[in-house]
Design an enzyme around this catalytic site. Structure first.
Site, mmCIF file in Angstrom:
data_model
loop_
_atom_site.group_PDB
_atom_site.id
_atom_site.type_symbol
_atom_site.label_atom_id
_atom_site.label_comp_id
_atom_site.label_asym_id
_atom_site.label_seq_id
_atom_site.Cartn_x
_atom_site.Cartn_y
_atom_site.Cartn_z
ATOM 1 C CE LYS A 1 -3.627 2.376 2.538
ATOM 2 N NZ LYS A 1 -4.626 2.267 3.602
ATOM 3 C CE LYS B 1 -6.053 1.875 -0.542
ATOM 4 N NZ LYS B 1 -6.435 1.911 0.831
HETATM 5 C C1 PBG Z 1 -7.584 3.363 5.573
HETATM 6 C C2 PBG Z 1 -7.838 3.214 4.138
HETATM 7 C C3 PBG Z 1 -7.616 4.151 3.110
HETATM 8 C C4 PBG Z 1 -8.133 3.581 1.949
HETATM 9 C C5 PBG Z 1 -8.613 2.319 2.282
HETATM 10 N N1 PBG Z 1 -8.427 2.101 3.626
HETATM 11 C C6 PBG Z 1 -7.058 5.524 3.158
HETATM 12 C C7 PBG Z 1 -5.707 5.770 3.639
HETATM 13 O O1 PBG Z 1 -4.947 4.880 3.976
HETATM 14 O O2 PBG Z 1 -5.341 6.955 3.724
HETATM 15 C C8 PBG Z 1 -8.162 4.248 0.602
HETATM 16 C C9 PBG Z 1 -9.221 3.784 -0.339
HETATM 17 C C10 PBG Z 1 -9.521 4.703 -1.460
HETATM 18 O O3 PBG Z 1 -8.865 5.750 -1.651
HETATM 19 O O4 PBG Z 1 -10.459 4.397 -2.199
HETATM 20 N N2 PBG Z 1 -6.390 2.943 6.091
#
Ligand code: PBG
Length: 331
Positions: free
Chosen positions: A202, A257
């Site tokens: 991520k 992601k």
């Molecule tokens: C939370 C989380 C996020 C997303 C999914 N779970 C945001 C982040 O980490 O700042 C992002 C999903 C999206 O942008 O569609 N940890």
């Protein structure tokens, strides 16, 4: 004018000469089973509420969740990823609500699983919906997220989700060691069949911008970054290391992601590990495409093009805010 019909002898265009041939020879398919619909469920809301930065996507009140899920299931989609929008009064420094067994999202999941036992419910593990600073973990004195202090909180959050009936626990927090801690806790508490989908690679991406609006954490988070725990956007070797670690610690499925800017990572992960690999077409990717479509700058075929690219790169399933609409189309 004379034309030399002996050249070229290899004509790839022969393969493309009719729609039937093109369909027969397609190397990659996108099917409804590949699609996972993320949904935002908001505490104390009744009905729907538009998310300004995500045109066409709503926050849902508990009273309307089943109506939405009916609609999703009708299309043949088999899975949803649920995200809570928590009442401000319940947020604090340590995100204590996350670990409470009877909290909002656990109640919502219980209801969903009661009405739709076959639906595969995925739920995020991370503290950001619950903290007043919007970070995914608990802070130390210097204001950085403290890895080891955060792990027990994530473990308790995961156990609550498992007890509520969540099929797939999805840690999105990027703390080191969290997969092992969660896997051990699940084993010790007889949740041996609860899956872990690790947000393994991520990235610290600006493409999550609209999501922060969707879960109403934007104003809490401000313009800070998650750079000390989410991955540097420049790195791919490190992504492979993250994935290797999470598999070793007990992840069943790994995720990359965001999606479109990281197709190289999806391909590298799938080629290297050959395990179920998901990809998340995140909020910013959705809003970018949807806005361009709404403005008439792009035709809506770009949506399927973007999703097929994930399949071509090796992804098994795709979390996408387009899931329901695409499923209706390709069913
Ligand atoms: C939370 C989380 C996020 C997303 C999914 N779970 C945001 C982040 O980490 O700042 C992002 C999903 C999206 O942008 O569609 N940890």
């Amino acid at each position: 004018m004379s034309v030399d019909r002996n050249f070229p002898s290899t004509r790839l265009r022969r393969l493309r000469k009719s729609a039937n041939l093109r369909a027969m020879l397609a190397e990659t398919q996108l099917t409804v089973s590949d699609l996972i619909q993320p949904i935002f469920i908001k505490e104390n809301l009744s009905g729907r509420e538009a998310i300004k930065t995500m045109p066409g996507i709503d926050r849902l009140g508990l009273d309307i969740v089943n109506e939405e899920i009916d609609d999703i299931i009708q299309t043949g989609i088999k899975s949803v990823a649920v995200f809570p929008v928590i009442d401000e009064s319940k947020k604090d420094e340590t995100g204590a609500q996350a670990a409470i067994e009877e909290n909002f999202i656990n109640g919502a999941i219980r209801n969903i699983k009661e009405s739709y036992p076959e639906l595969v419910v995925i739920a995020d593990v991370a503290l950001d919906p619950y903290t007043t600073h919007g970070h995914d973990g608990i802070l130390n004195e210097t204001g950085d997220v403290d890895n080891d202090l955060t792990l027990p909180a994530l473990r308790d959050q995961a156990l609550g989700l498992a007890k509520a009936g969540t099929d797939i626990i999805a840690p999105s927090d990027m703390m080191d060691g969290r997969i092992k801690v969660i896997r051990d806790a699940l084993e010790q508490n007889d949740f041996v069949n609860t899956l872990i989908l690790s947000y393994a690679a991520k990235y610290s991406s600006k493409f999550y911008g609209p999501f922060k609006d969707a879960v109403e954490s934007a104003k809490f988070f401000g313009n800070k970054t998650k750079d000390t725990y989410q991955m540097p956007i420049s790195n791919i070797n490190e992504a492979l290391q993250e994935v290797a670690m999470d598999i070793q610690e007990g992840a069943d499925i790994v995720m990359v992601k965001p999606g479109m800017p990281y197709l190289d990572v999806v391909k590298a992960v799938k080629d290297e590990f050959l395990i179920p690999t998901f990809v998340y077409q995140v909020s910013g990717e959705y809003s970018m495409l949807q806005t361009a479509i709404n403005e008439g700058l792009l035709s809506k075929e770009v949506i399927i093009e973007s999703l097929l690219a994930f399949k071509r790169a090796g992804a098994d399933c795709i979390l996408t805010y387009f899931a329901k609409d695409v499923a209706k189309k390709i069913k």
